[in-house]
Write a protein that holds these residues in place. Sequence first.
Motif, PDB file in Angstrom:
ATOM      1  N   ARG A 121       0.829  -1.209   0.000  1.00 45.79           N
ATOM      2  CA  ARG A 121       0.000   0.000   0.000  1.00 45.79           C
ATOM      3  C   ARG A 121       0.865   1.261   0.000  1.00 45.79           C
ATOM      4  NH1 ARG A 121      -3.624  -3.103   3.264  1.00 45.79           N
ATOM      5  NH2 ARG A 121      -2.687  -2.361   5.196  1.00 45.79           N
ATOM      6  N   ARG A 122       2.063   1.169   0.543  1.00 44.09           N
ATOM      7  CA  ARG A 122       2.970   2.327   0.531  1.00 44.09           C
ATOM      8  C   ARG A 122       3.780   2.409  -0.755  1.00 44.09           C
ATOM      9  NH1 ARG A 122       4.082   0.079   5.652  1.00 44.09           N
ATOM     10  NH2 ARG A 122       6.192  -0.505   4.985  1.00 44.09           N
ATOM     11  N   SER A 123       3.781   1.333  -1.542  1.00 44.61           N
ATOM     12  CA  SER A 123       4.559   1.287  -2.787  1.00 44.61           C
ATOM     13  C   SER A 123       3.680   0.704  -3.881  1.00 44.61           C
ATOM     14  CB  SER A 123       5.812   0.418  -2.601  1.00 44.61           C
ATOM     15  OG  SER A 123       6.584   0.847  -1.505  1.00 44.61           O
TER      16      SER A 123
END
Length: 317
Positions: free
Chosen positions: A122-124
């Motif tokens: 979700r962060r990448s």
Amino acid sequence: MSGPGSATATWALADWPGVSVVIPTRDRPELLARAVRGVLEQEYPGDIECIVVFDRSEPQDVPVPVTGPHRTLRVTGNERTPGLAGARNTGILLAAHEVVGHCDDDDVWLAGKLTRQLELWRRSADAPVVATGVTIHSETGEHRRPAPERASFAEFLESRIMEIHSSTLLVRKADLLGRIGLLDEELPNSFGEDYDWLLRAARHGDVVSVPEPLIAVNWSRPSFYMSKWKAMADGLTYILRKFPEFAGTRTGRARLEGQIAFAHAARGARGQAVRWAVRTLRHDPRQLRAFGALAVAARLTSADGLVRRVQARGRGL
């Protein structure tokens, strides 16, 4: 979820996408049961589907209890080309969920693997693949191999990056059916199918990893590829020719050439071994695999003995 050609996908923080995990297997029932438990017992709030694909053997029941409404176990035979590539593709095409994971039948997912990877993804969101580090279990003990946080296509040309193991990978099913594609079933003997696929995936963006080792890789048993030297030579030669980008990296090209030289030496093809070793050293005079190939070709040592010594340290050929 975005379509098959999409470069990105995002999930809201509260969302936990369903994951289908493909486990190819052949004649290793006890190890298989352990691998299936590691998948189904993940502390993950989303759905997990475990698909066991029996390759060149009749499908059998897997004696692992399935508990909870969000866990399913499916068993099938390889309906495509015999070998790992066809078995993996059979499972991928049956997958019911939007995320596909891989696990070999002799490896084990450790607690927290899926949750940690989805949090990272979700962060990448632009990453085509998410991996983790590994712990290798060899005859001499445990060897922790943290994964690099990011690995580019150029870095995969230089090195196989063994810390990014096929059993750690998560990928969108849409990408497997679209821009990256399935495993290459034309690859001789399916040898190196995971490396071939990672190279293709990394063309679309860096592979990101949770560095912490979150799977256990079992090297304290014979591999199906151990001593199948012609399979190794043919598979690696195919990969070297398939990716023209190897011509732009002398060390990366020499690494593969050295492995091919070693495989030819191990199978007793001394002339081919010497030719590949010379080619290797022309590109990288420090490539140890070429010297190993020459030593085996000259019958100064055995190939199996050298491989066992290297693997005992948690390293690969």
